[in-house]
Design an enzyme around this catalytic site. Structure first.
Site, short mmCIF file in Angstrom:
data_model
loop_
_atom_site.label_atom_id
_atom_site.label_comp_id
_atom_site.label_asym_id
_atom_site.label_seq_id
_atom_site.Cartn_x
_atom_site.Cartn_y
_atom_site.Cartn_z
N THR A 207 10.36 -7.07 -12.26
CA THR A 207 9.98 -8.48 -12.37
C THR A 207 8.88 -8.82 -11.37
O THR A 207 9.00 -8.52 -10.18
CB THR A 207 11.20 -9.38 -12.11
OG1 THR A 207 12.22 -9.08 -13.07
CG2 THR A 207 10.82 -10.86 -12.24
N SER B 268 -2.55 -3.89 0.94
CA SER B 268 -1.37 -4.73 1.21
C SER B 268 -1.82 -6.12 1.60
O SER B 268 -2.75 -6.27 2.41
CB SER B 268 -0.52 -4.14 2.33
OG SER B 268 0.17 -2.98 1.94
N GLN C 178 -6.44 -1.38 5.92
CA GLN C 178 -6.97 -2.05 7.10
C GLN C 178 -8.35 -2.68 6.88
O GLN C 178 -8.82 -3.44 7.73
CB GLN C 178 -7.05 -1.06 8.27
CG GLN C 178 -5.70 -0.54 8.74
CD GLN C 178 -4.82 -1.60 9.37
OE1 GLN C 178 -5.30 -2.64 9.82
NE2 GLN C 178 -3.52 -1.34 9.40
N ALA D 171 0.80 -1.22 0.00
CA ALA D 171 0.00 0.00 0.00
C ALA D 171 0.84 1.27 0.00
O ALA D 171 0.41 2.28 -0.57
CB ALA D 171 -0.95 0.00 1.20
N CYS E 25 4.91 2.21 11.30
CA CYS E 25 5.82 3.10 10.58
C CYS E 25 6.38 4.18 11.48
O CYS E 25 7.35 4.86 11.12
CB CYS E 25 5.12 3.73 9.37
SG CYS E 25 3.78 4.84 9.80
#
Length: 383
Positions: free
Chosen positions: A242, A200, A180, A71, A329
């Site tokens: 990739t 995510s 979330q 995300a 974070c």
């Protein structure tokens, strides 16, 4: 035994997802963009099947799914990828909130240096922003509105459906950070009108290092996003590099599982929350919830214990439970939570607040035992 209660930071990987990934690592060895042999073809089949699984849980078309590293990258692409379009149209006004993830707040700071005008909408003590406040700020040069669906610190659910409905017919893009809520508030995301969405995998039992940016077509055209990195034409040029086939397969498998099981998972998590409410009521501690629980996610609790330092409580309880006092974070920073500060919560209450988050796999007996130990520890730390 220590009980992990920091699911909002990262969800433990589902064993079925891990099995799926191991199978891909062992048996699918090609590069999904190699076109000259069957090894590449087989890898591409895995990738496209996973793209369909992500699309299915959102009820969108698979060609609207673009794989990223997660995300944070998706948010950066959604914002920075609009710079060319903004300069061409002279639409450089962005509306977002003061309680977004740092990947959005720091990106908007960077964009302000490039001449963008950014409006930050703050919530009240409920932790919820006002849809009317957001919509009242839209101007002729508004490019983008971006709102986090569920706040990662408080678990408060934001009014994205109302905002999306109002913006849908305007010449304004709407982005949702669904990190979330993806795989949890499934029906609400399916019913919300938006142009872009970030997610995510590791927030719903998938692997770390993979996510997606959803770019929904309107009148057969994708949002005017340009790549922010260069070096390849993967993901239609939106995100070069990739493709990590096994990680993508893990994301797809996590989506497939969530689409089938999200309702029962929600009930299990809500039952845990009701039990925690009751234990708190009987604890004898002075406490307060951060955010109106009427709008709170069924798997998150942000609570202040009066007179108990959150740092001291986390350190004293780490042998029997893993909790946090905010976003991962920011975990290396001891600065007060900017989310709780934006809500108007006092600095003393912020310093005494912790976040507990869980998933459906957690045994209600285990979490009850661990939570009781946490509260007993808190009583010893009251000053």
């Amino acid at each position: 035994m220590s009980v992990y209660l920091d699911y909002n930071s990262s969800y433990p990987i589902d064993s079925r997802v891990l099995e799926c990934m191991i199978d891909i690592y062992e048996n699918v060895i090609g590069n999904a963009d190699s076109r000259t042999h069957n090894f590449g073809k087989n890898a591409r089949i895995v990738v496209e099947n996973s793209r369909k699984q992500v699309a299915s849980i959102l009820k969108i078309n698979s060609d609207e799914v673009f794989f990223t590293s997660g995300a944070t990258e998706s948010n950066n692409i959604a914002f920075q990828g609009l710079k060319d379009y903004a300069n061409q149209t002279n639409k450089k006004h962005i509306i977002t909130t003061s309680i977004e993830h740092k990947s959005i707040l720091e990106t908007t700071k960077r964009l302000q240096k490039d001449g963008f005008d950014v409006d930050l909408v703050s919530p009240d003590l409920s932790g919820r922003i006002s849809a009317e406040d957001v919509l009242s700020r839209i101007k002729n040069d508004t490019l983008l509105v971006s709102v986090m669906h569920v706040n990662n610190e408080t678990g408060i659910i934001q009014p994205i459906k109302e905002i999306g409905e109002a913006i849908n017919d305007l010449d304004v893009l709407f982005h949702i950070d669904a990190t979330q809520s993806f795989g949890k508030l499934v029906k609400e995301l399916q019913e919300t009108k938006y142009d872009m969405l970030s997610m995510s995998a590791h927030k719903l039992g998938g692997p770390q290092g993979i996510g997606a940016l959803i770019l929904k077509k309107k009148r057969y055209k994708l949002p005017p996003i340009k790549p922010i990195m260069y070096g390849g034409q993967q993901e239609h040029g939106i995100r070069p590099g990739t493709l990590p086939v096994a990680l993508i397969a893990g994301l797809g498998e996590a989506c497939k599982i969530a689409e089938t099981e999200y309702k029962s998972n929600m009930k299990k998590c809500q039952a845990i929350k009701e039990r925690l409410y009751k234990i708190l009521e009987e604890s004898g501690l002075n406490y307060a919830y951060n955010g109106n629980q009427k709008y709170a996610m069924f798997s998150t609790l942000n609570v202040c214990f009066e007179g108990v330092s959150s740092e001291a409580l986390m350190l004293s309880s780490k042998e029997f439970c893993g909790i946090s006092n905010g976003s991962a974070c920011n975990s290396k920073s001891y600065n007060p939570s900017y989310v709780l500060d934006a809500m108007g919560i006092s600095s003393s209450q912020i310093e005494n607040s912790i976040r507990i988050s869980w998933g459906h796999e957690v045994s209600i007996d285990d979490i009850e035992r661990s939570f009781q130990q946490l509260l007993e520890t808190a009583k010893k730390l009251v000053w």
